[in-house]
Scaffold this motif. Structure first.
Motif, short mmCIF file in Angstrom:
data_model
loop_
_atom_site.label_atom_id
_atom_site.label_comp_id
_atom_site.label_asym_id
_atom_site.label_seq_id
_atom_site.Cartn_x
_atom_site.Cartn_y
_atom_site.Cartn_z
N PRO A 1 0.82 -1.22 0.00
CA PRO A 1 0.00 0.00 0.00
C PRO A 1 0.86 1.27 0.00
O PRO A 1 1.87 1.36 0.71
CB PRO A 1 -0.82 -0.13 1.29
N GLY A 2 0.41 2.24 -0.78
CA GLY A 2 1.18 3.47 -0.93
C GLY A 2 1.14 4.39 0.26
O GLY A 2 1.89 5.38 0.30
N TYR A 3 0.30 4.10 1.27
CA TYR A 3 0.21 4.99 2.43
C TYR A 3 1.36 4.79 3.42
O TYR A 3 1.43 5.47 4.43
CB TYR A 3 -1.13 4.83 3.15
N SER A 4 2.27 3.85 3.14
CA SER A 4 3.42 3.63 4.01
C SER A 4 4.56 3.06 3.19
O SER A 4 4.35 2.43 2.15
CB SER A 4 3.07 2.68 5.15
N ALA A 5 5.78 3.25 3.70
CA ALA A 5 6.96 2.62 3.11
C ALA A 5 7.59 1.63 4.09
O ALA A 5 8.75 1.26 3.94
CB ALA A 5 7.98 3.68 2.71
N LYS A 6 6.79 1.20 5.09
CA LYS A 6 7.34 0.38 6.15
C LYS A 6 6.57 -0.93 6.31
O LYS A 6 6.08 -1.27 7.39
CB LYS A 6 7.37 1.15 7.47
N HIS A 7 6.46 -1.66 5.23
CA HIS A 7 5.81 -2.96 5.24
C HIS A 7 6.86 -4.05 5.49
O HIS A 7 7.94 -4.02 4.90
CB HIS A 7 5.09 -3.21 3.92
N ARG B 1 15.67 -3.04 6.86
CA ARG B 1 15.39 -3.20 5.42
C ARG B 1 13.97 -3.70 5.27
O ARG B 1 13.67 -4.86 5.57
CB ARG B 1 16.40 -4.19 4.82
N LEU B 2 13.09 -2.82 4.83
CA LEU B 2 11.67 -3.18 4.69
C LEU B 2 11.34 -3.43 3.22
O LEU B 2 12.19 -3.26 2.33
CB LEU B 2 10.82 -2.09 5.30
N LEU B 3 10.12 -3.88 2.96
CA LEU B 3 9.77 -4.36 1.63
C LEU B 3 9.67 -3.23 0.61
O LEU B 3 9.20 -2.13 0.92
CB LEU B 3 8.45 -5.13 1.69
N ARG B 4 10.09 -3.55 -0.62
CA ARG B 4 10.07 -2.59 -1.73
C ARG B 4 9.47 -3.25 -2.97
O ARG B 4 9.43 -4.48 -3.09
CB ARG B 4 11.50 -2.13 -2.06
N ASP B 5 9.08 -2.41 -3.90
CA ASP B 5 8.62 -2.89 -5.19
C ASP B 5 9.69 -3.78 -5.83
O ASP B 5 10.87 -3.41 -5.86
CB ASP B 5 8.32 -1.69 -6.10
N GLY B 6 9.29 -4.95 -6.30
CA GLY B 6 10.21 -5.87 -6.96
C GLY B 6 10.84 -6.90 -6.05
O GLY B 6 11.48 -7.85 -6.54
N ASP B 7 10.66 -6.78 -4.74
CA ASP B 7 11.21 -7.78 -3.82
C ASP B 7 10.53 -9.13 -4.01
O ASP B 7 9.34 -9.20 -4.34
CB ASP B 7 11.02 -7.33 -2.37
N VAL B 8 11.29 -10.19 -3.74
CA VAL B 8 10.76 -11.55 -3.77
C VAL B 8 11.08 -12.22 -2.44
O VAL B 8 12.25 -12.32 -2.06
CB VAL B 8 11.35 -12.37 -4.93
N MET B 9 10.04 -12.67 -1.74
CA MET B 9 10.21 -13.40 -0.48
C MET B 9 9.98 -14.88 -0.73
O MET B 9 8.94 -15.27 -1.26
CB MET B 9 9.22 -12.89 0.57
N THR B 10 10.93 -15.69 -0.32
CA THR B 10 10.81 -17.14 -0.41
C THR B 10 10.75 -17.69 1.00
O THR B 10 11.75 -17.63 1.74
CB THR B 10 12.00 -17.73 -1.18
N GLY B 11 9.59 -18.19 1.39
CA GLY B 11 9.39 -18.68 2.74
C GLY B 11 9.15 -20.18 2.75
O GLY B 11 8.35 -20.69 1.96
#
Length: 321
Positions: free
Chosen positions: A152-158, A294-304
């Protein structure tokens, strides 16, 4: 195409997969999957089956001929349809100790080692005499890793929080710890996404945490790929691992849980009945983005991945991208 490893370690597990606009319940076994109809389950649907699971019935289906498809030929989505989602906070001993020590006043005279010992004693006292800390998530946030995570664009801290999730079987209401595991049908993986700067209210700090805004945005509970039956999982010592763009960020085992699964199921059931198919998240180990800065950004890939439960791959997209 599925974003799992393409092979299931357990003898069989539930999965749900897409066929055009439709989603089908399926039985995965090895590197294959087949659709499950109500007549196969002996129940009206997944949650009806989980209320009184007959694993022998599914074992027979897993060994039979039928309309099998290659697992890597289908697109998997969330394997569950919960009516309730309960989340557990502050439940990994090492993680909580890290947070306590990081929050100490700069003038505290204790060394880091002394502070850790003090925090460890606090956690052991909590485990012995305290209670789990729960909050509520929205079932609408449950998605598969086939859905990109829109930040969501309302935060940069996801942030990320990979967790072992319990899937409830028979309804549990005010059950004891000794009886709790009789109400566990299986396990799956959930990445509990959190918007860090919305967790605490700024306009009235006395209110405390705001889990609704901090954790409940579309797609904030990537789940799956499989629902693995409880008989195939020993949950007390599972490896939990999350990589961000190939770099390991979380790497722990479930033996670090402060409150184990019987304690969680029992405590959660004291207020409201836990229903078949509900999710109970068990907490996240150390190594989230707030820890790393280091918080999530556009283009990140999480492998869980969680041992025995498969792997999910979640791709992040900035809102409006």
């Amino acid at each position: 195409m599925t974003t799992t490893s393409g092979h299931l370690a357990a003898p069989f597990a539930f999965a749900r997969y897409r066929d055009g606009d439709a989603v089908h319940l399926g039985l995965a076994a090895g590197d294959r999957i087949r659709p499950l109809a109500p007549e196969d389950l002996g129940a009206g649907g997944l949650n009806g089956f989980l209320a009184a699971p007959d694993w022998d019935r599914l074992q027979d289906i897993a060994e039979a001929d039928g309309p099998w498809l290659p697992l890597d030929s289908v697109e998997l989505t969330a394997p569950v349809e919960p009516r309730q989602v309960l989340q557990t906070g502050a439940n990994y001993r090492t993680h909580v100790i890290d947070l306590v020590v990081a929050g100490l006043d700069k003038d505290d005279p204790r060394s880091p080692e002394e502070a850790r010992e003090w925090a460890g004693r606090m956690m052991d006292e909590r485990r012995e005499h305290g209670e789990p800390y729960f909050f509520i998530g929205l079932p609408a946030c449950v998605v598969g890793d086939d859905v990109p995570l829109v930040l969501p664009g309302y935060s940069a801290k996801h942030d990320w929080e990979l967790e072992l999730a319990v899937v409830i079987g028979a309804e549990a209401f005010r059950v004891s710890r000794d009886a709790a595991m009789d109400h566990v049908a299986g396990y799956t993986i959930v990445n509990d996404i959190t918007t860090r700067d919305l967790v605490f209210r700024r306009d009235m700090k006395e209110i405390g945490t705001d889990w609704y805004r901090g954790k409940n945005a579309p797609g904030f509970l990537p789940t799956g790929p499989f629902l693995v039956p409880a008989p195939f999982v020993e949950p007390a010592n599972l490896k939990v691992r999350l990589e961000l763009n190939g770099k390991v960020m979380q790497d722990a085992t479930t033996d670090d849980l402060l409150f184990d699964i019987p304690a969680l199921v029992s405590a959660a059931s004291q207020n409201m009945p836990l229903l078949p198919g509900d999710l109970l998240l068990t907490g996240s180990p150390a190594g989230n983005g707030a820890h790393w800065g280091r918080l999530l950004r556009d283009g990140d890939v999480m492998t869980g991945s969680i041992e025995g439960l498969g792997t999910q791959v979640v791709r992040c997209v900035g809102e409006g991208q």
